[in-house]
Design an enzyme around this catalytic site. Structure first.
Site, PDB file in Angstrom:
ATOM      1  N   HIS A 161     102.472 109.758 103.031  1.00 12.67           N
ATOM      2  CA  HIS A 161     101.099 110.130 103.377  1.00 12.67           C
ATOM      3  C   HIS A 161     100.917 110.283 104.890  1.00 12.67           C
ATOM      4  CE1 HIS A 161     100.048 109.174  99.201  1.00 12.67           C
ATOM      5  NE2 HIS A 161     100.749 108.065  99.377  1.00 12.67           N
ATOM      6  N   SER A 287     105.993 129.871 124.826  1.00 16.80           N
ATOM      7  CA  SER A 287     104.597 130.289 124.818  1.00 16.80           C
ATOM      8  C   SER A 287     104.384 131.323 125.908  1.00 16.80           C
ATOM      9  CB  SER A 287     103.681 129.079 125.046  1.00 16.80           C
ATOM     10  OG  SER A 287     102.349 129.499 125.321  1.00 16.80           O
TER      11      SER A 287
END
Length: 466
Positions: A161, A287
């Site tokens: 989780h 980027s």
């Protein structure tokens, strides 16, 4: 002859994801339009071979047809199709133009177009699986096996989780994918072996071949034996579609395992986790505006490719439906199956390149483990208390974890101060105490399991490790 720059192509598979010439040539050998026509020609040749074997035509006819199909070009067949508006009739016409009058009648003798189309597709997908797909999948499987063995003792915090759980090892985590991917490779192998052909005529009832053969199914078997195929148990104008459905499903399912693996790896590459990394070229840019970034582009690409091709499976399922003995609702959709194969192979080859250079940051793995290592002992502590008779061990430890978080004291320290729990603490064996004192040793059999998984699949898939 059509000649165009790859950058004039429409499909990204051609102008972007097949830029490596050696990969494109491999894909093209089995999955191009030229290859499709070659495989269809092979079925026509197998037909006359079986006719000769059964005394219907001479061996000279076989030689003529073999020579004729060796000279065929897809450009010629497509030019003929412009006139016939039928692809298989165009192929037959082009073969007949190159043989004698005596040989012409035996080309396409007693067959319908989808005897040729379905049988050719089964043959080429079977050979593609055996000679290209499975070897490529096994190459990636071997790389994953090597990582699993190399990192089998690298303690890593487990995560469920998105939260820290109890420890595993990084090798154990990779072994999950060795097992899942191994199962899928096996499924691809088995479903490819089971691809079938047909030589049963226009509605599958052997109407035409029964004019010449008392046992037309035996003649069908003779034709397919030339190609290394078996007949569909029952056919209409088409082969039972479930054979190809199962094959494509095995490919998409394998693709799903790779998407899951890639998702795990890209999350482990997050800035705040930083446990693995892709090799980054010296001139590579992460980027357009943030020069410091190093993005997990390859893992993201694999997931993105899976998103593009996984929904194609719905279309393949829809192609199971064909009205009565056949309709044309799969004639266009089935032509895109090669794209699914190329999409998968492109992603597999990408992962091979990336995983061969996988960077594992052992310092960050250790740092992340130590972040919550004191809380890790909550599970063994509660189980040990219960084993020594504590009536509500889970609740007792839960309260201690809250107290630990608030006070900053360790669970081990708090339990030793607890008068209620002191009798249980004193019963712990040296081994049990060791696991509580050194949480990094609470890894069960993660290391051994990684080894066992690799050993099992290397043997089952006949993958020899260095």
């Amino acid at each position: 002859m059509i000649s165009r720059s790859i950058f004039d192509n429409i499909s990204p598979l051609d102008h972007r994801y097949s830029m490596r010439s050696e990969e494109f040539e491999e894909y093209s050998r089995y999955l191009s339009e030229r290859a499709k026509i070659r495989y269809q020609s092979e079925v026509e040749l197998a037909l006359v071979k079986a006719l000769a074997k059964n005394g219907i035509c001479s061996e000279e006819v076989v030689k003529e047809v073999k020579q004729a199909i060796s000279e065929l070009s897809p450009e010629e067949v497509y030019a003929e199709e412009k006139k016939t508006r039928h692809n298989i009739r165009a192929l037959v016409n082009c073969i007949q133009k190159r043989v004698s009058e005596d040989a012409k009648p035996y080309i396409h003798f007693t067959t319908t177009s989808f005897d040729i189309v379905d049988t050719a597709n089964s043959l080429r997908y079977k050979e593609t699986a055996e000679e290209l797909i499975v070897p490529t999948l096994k190459k990636l499987e071997k790389v994953l096996m090597e990582i699993a063995l190399r990192e089998k003792d690298t303690v890593q915090v487990g995560r469920t989780h998105g939260q820290h759980a109890v420890p595993v090892t990084f090798g154990f985590a990779v072994a999950e994918y060795v097992s899942r991917f191994g199962n899928k490779i096996h499924a691809v192998e088995e479903s490819a072996k089971n691809l079938r052909g047909k030589i049963s005529g226009a509605v599958g009832a052997y109407n035409a071949s029964h004019l010449f053969f008392d046992k037309p199914e035996e003649f069908e078997a003779d034709v397919l034996a030339e190609l290394g195929l078996k007949a569909s148990t029952h056919s209409t104008q088409i082969v039972e579609p479930e054979y190809i459905t199962d094959f494509v499903h095995s490919l998409i399912s394998a693709f799903g395992v790779l998407a899951s693996f890639s998702d795990d790896m890209r999350h482990l590459q997050r800035s705040e986790i930083g446990e693995v990394g892709e090799h980054f070229g010296k001139d590579q840019v992460g980027s357009s505006t943030m020069p410091h970034k190093r993005n997990p582009i390859n893992y993201e690409n694999v997931k993105s490719m899976w998103k593009a091709f996984m929904p194609h499976m719905v279309t393949v399922y829809q192609d199971q439906l064909s009205e009565h003995q056949r309709d044309l609702t799969n004639s266009a959709s089935s032509r895109f199956i090669p794209e699914i194969i190329v999409g998968l192979l492109s992603s597999v080859n990408r992962l091979i390149r990336v995983c061969e250079k996988l960077v594992v940051d052992h310092e960050n793995i250790k740092r992340n483990f130590e972040m919550n290592k004191e809380m890790i002992v909550a599970e063994p502590l509660y189980i040990l208390l219960a084993s020594y008779g504590h009536p509500d061990a889970h609740e007792a430890v839960r309260k201690l974890t809250l107290e630990s978080q608030q006070s900053g004291e360790t669970l081990r320290g708090l339990i030793q101060k607890s008068e209620e729990l002191k009798p249980y603490w004193e019963k712990l064996t040296d081994k049990q105490m060791e696991l509580l004192i050194n949480p990094e040793k609470y890894i069960g059999i993660a290391s051994q399991k990684a080894e066992k998984v690799v050993e099992y699949w290397s043997e089952k898939l006949d993958i020899e490790l260095d």
